[in-house]
Design an enzyme around this catalytic site. Structure first.
Site, PDB file in Angstrom:
ATOM      1  CD  GLU A 101     -30.509 -21.105 -90.661  1.00  0.00           C
ATOM      2  OE1 GLU A 101     -31.519 -21.741 -90.228  1.00  0.00           O
ATOM      3  OE2 GLU A 101     -29.842 -21.087 -90.127  1.00  0.00           O
TER       4      GLU A 101
ATOM      5  CG  ASP B 120     -26.889 -18.223 -89.599  1.00  0.00           C
ATOM      6  OD1 ASP B 120     -25.975 -17.538 -89.210  1.00  0.00           O
ATOM      7  OD2 ASP B 120     -27.342 -18.623 -88.857  1.00  0.00           O
TER       8      ASP B 120
ATOM      9  NE  ARG C 117     -25.158 -18.290 -83.842  1.00  0.00           N
ATOM     10  CZ  ARG C 117     -25.914 -18.657 -84.531  1.00  0.00           C
ATOM     11  NH1 ARG C 117     -26.128 -17.422 -85.419  1.00  0.00           N
ATOM     12  NH2 ARG C 117     -26.073 -19.385 -84.906  1.00  0.00           N
TER      13      ARG C 117
ATOM     14  CG  HIS D 134     -30.732 -16.487 -89.904  1.00  0.00           C
ATOM     15  ND1 HIS D 134     -30.981 -17.590 -89.018  1.00  0.00           N
ATOM     16  CD2 HIS D 134     -32.127 -16.051 -90.064  1.00  0.00           C
ATOM     17  CE1 HIS D 134     -31.940 -18.019 -89.044  1.00  0.00           C
ATOM     18  NE2 HIS D 134     -32.544 -16.743 -88.897  1.00  0.00           N
TER      19      HIS D 134
ATOM     20  CG  HIS E 162     -24.493 -21.525 -89.962  1.00  0.00           C
ATOM     21  ND1 HIS E 162     -24.249 -22.175 -88.767  1.00  0.00           N
ATOM     22  CD2 HIS E 162     -25.718 -21.498 -89.694  1.00  0.00           C
ATOM     23  CE1 HIS E 162     -24.638 -22.335 -87.490  1.00  0.00           C
ATOM     24  NE2 HIS E 162     -26.108 -21.572 -88.234  1.00  0.00           N
TER      25      HIS E 162
ATOM     26  CD  GLU F 299     -29.923 -17.870 -85.854  1.00  0.00           C
ATOM     27  OE1 GLU F 299     -31.042 -18.575 -85.727  1.00  0.00           O
ATOM     28  OE2 GLU F 299     -29.300 -17.574 -86.710  1.00  0.00           O
TER      29      GLU F 299
ATOM     30  CD  GLU G 256     -24.579 -24.717 -84.613  1.00  0.00           C
ATOM     31  OE1 GLU G 256     -26.895 -24.720 -84.446  1.00  0.00           O
ATOM     32  OE2 GLU G 256     -24.308 -23.099 -84.710  1.00  0.00           O
TER      33      GLU G 256
HETATM   34  C1  LER Z   1     -28.539 -22.583 -85.154  1.00  0.00           C
HETATM   35  O1  LER Z   1     -27.564 -22.006 -84.979  1.00  0.00           O
HETATM   36  C2  LER Z   1     -29.442 -21.740 -85.946  1.00  0.00           C
HETATM   37  O2  LER Z   1     -28.870 -21.263 -87.012  1.00  0.00           O
HETATM   38  C3  LER Z   1     -30.852 -21.195 -86.392  1.00  0.00           C
HETATM   39  O3  LER Z   1     -31.261 -20.440 -87.159  1.00  0.00           O
HETATM   40  C4  LER Z   1     -31.598 -22.646 -86.738  1.00  0.00           C
HETATM   41  O4  LER Z   1     -32.820 -22.360 -86.500  1.00  0.00           O
HETATM   42 MN    MN Z   2     -29.645 -19.603 -88.420  1.00  0.00          MN
END
Ligand code: LER
Ligand code: MN
Length: 263
Positions: free
Chosen positions: A146, A179, A211, A205, A182, A240, A152
């Site tokens: 990921e 994700d 978020r 994700h 991100h 997430e 981060e």
């Molecule tokens: C953390 O920002 C994230 O996206 C998680 O999926 C990492 O474990």
């Molecule tokens: Mn994630």
């Protein structure tokens, strides 16, 4: 379109309650956290055995650090990953989500042997993944790398960074996940990035630009979801994100929004 939800986002006291809630809200699966899985395996398996809800994935939760300075930290991470790959297999999940390291580099800068510490970290990670890939293959699951945004971690921020690493592992069970939160920070064009990894993309994700759940921010989900459909993406997308109150109806509203876009 198969949609999953991280276990901590679902209202409910026990895992069984969460499974019932996931079912009621219309999810297909739950993503479990990798912490304390040993103690929780039986209750998770019991809860899903009498339900249509599957376990999509395990999210991280292993000790140590694959790019830690001490050998012990790296071995702890490797052993923790191997253990969770086995759990993923037992749970019928796609695989285990792995973020190679968080925060700043822990390895020394070996210039002029390597231009920067990232190259040393890359080489080390590839060696580790070559070993881990064999376990993933034996268990019939994937290591899901990921990429995480620059605030981060300093390492593997973009989808293409992960694609390059996978291409050097030479294993069929090391894959990429993407994700949206991100990607919204790091990628020039989310759809283009998804296209660049579609051949090894095995998980996603879902979160909006802030978020919050999809539909609560300004990320364009329509174009990338259409592209994924066109290319026959058949793996899970897991929520997430932070869910504002009232959690149940906001999850329901967002899921309806995502399903409509993916039609
Ligand atoms: C953390 O920002 C994230 O996206 C998680 O999926 C990492 O474990
Ligand atoms: Mn994630």
């Amino acid at each position: 379109m198969k949609v999953s939800c991280q276990e901590n986002l679902l209202p409910g006291g026990t895992f069984k309650d969460k499974v019932c809630m996931a079912e009621k809200l219309g999810f297909d699966a739950i993503e479990v956290w990798g912490r304390d899985l040993d103690a929780r395996m039986k209750s998770i398996l019991d809860a899903v055995s009498s339900s249509r809800i599957k376990i999509s994935t395990i999210c991280s939760g292993y000790p140590g650090d694959l790019l830690g300075l001490d050998r012990k930290e790296r071995e702890d991470a490797m052993n923790g990953i191997i253990e969770r790959l086995r759990y993923a297999s037992e749970l019928g999940a796609v695989g285990l989500i792995v973020v190679p390291t968080f925060s700043r580099p822990k390895l020394p800068d070996l210039y002029p042997l390597y231009r920067d510490v990232i190259e040393l970290e890359r080489r080390l990670l590839i060696e580790e993944l070559r070993i881990l890939d064999r376990y993933a293959a034996d268990y019939g699951v994937y290591i899901l790398l990921e990429p995480i945004n620059r605030y981060e971690t300093h390492f593997m921020n973009r989808v293409l960074d992960a694609v390059k690493i996978v291409s050097e592992v030479y294993g069929d069970n090391t894959a990429v996940m993407a994700d949206f939160f991100h990607m919204n920070i790091e990628e020039r064009d989310i759809s283009e990035s998804l296209l660049s990894c579609i051949h090894i993309l095995k998980h996603i994700h879902l979160a909006d630009s802030n978020r919050l759940p999809p539909g609560f921010g300004h990320t364009d989900f329509k174009t990338p979801l259409t592209l994924l459909k066109k290319h026959g993406y058949r793996y899970y997308m897991a929520y997430e994100c932070r869910i504002p109150e009232p959690v149940e109806s906001n999850l329901e509203r967002s899921l309806e929004y995502v399903r409509k876009l993916g039609e």
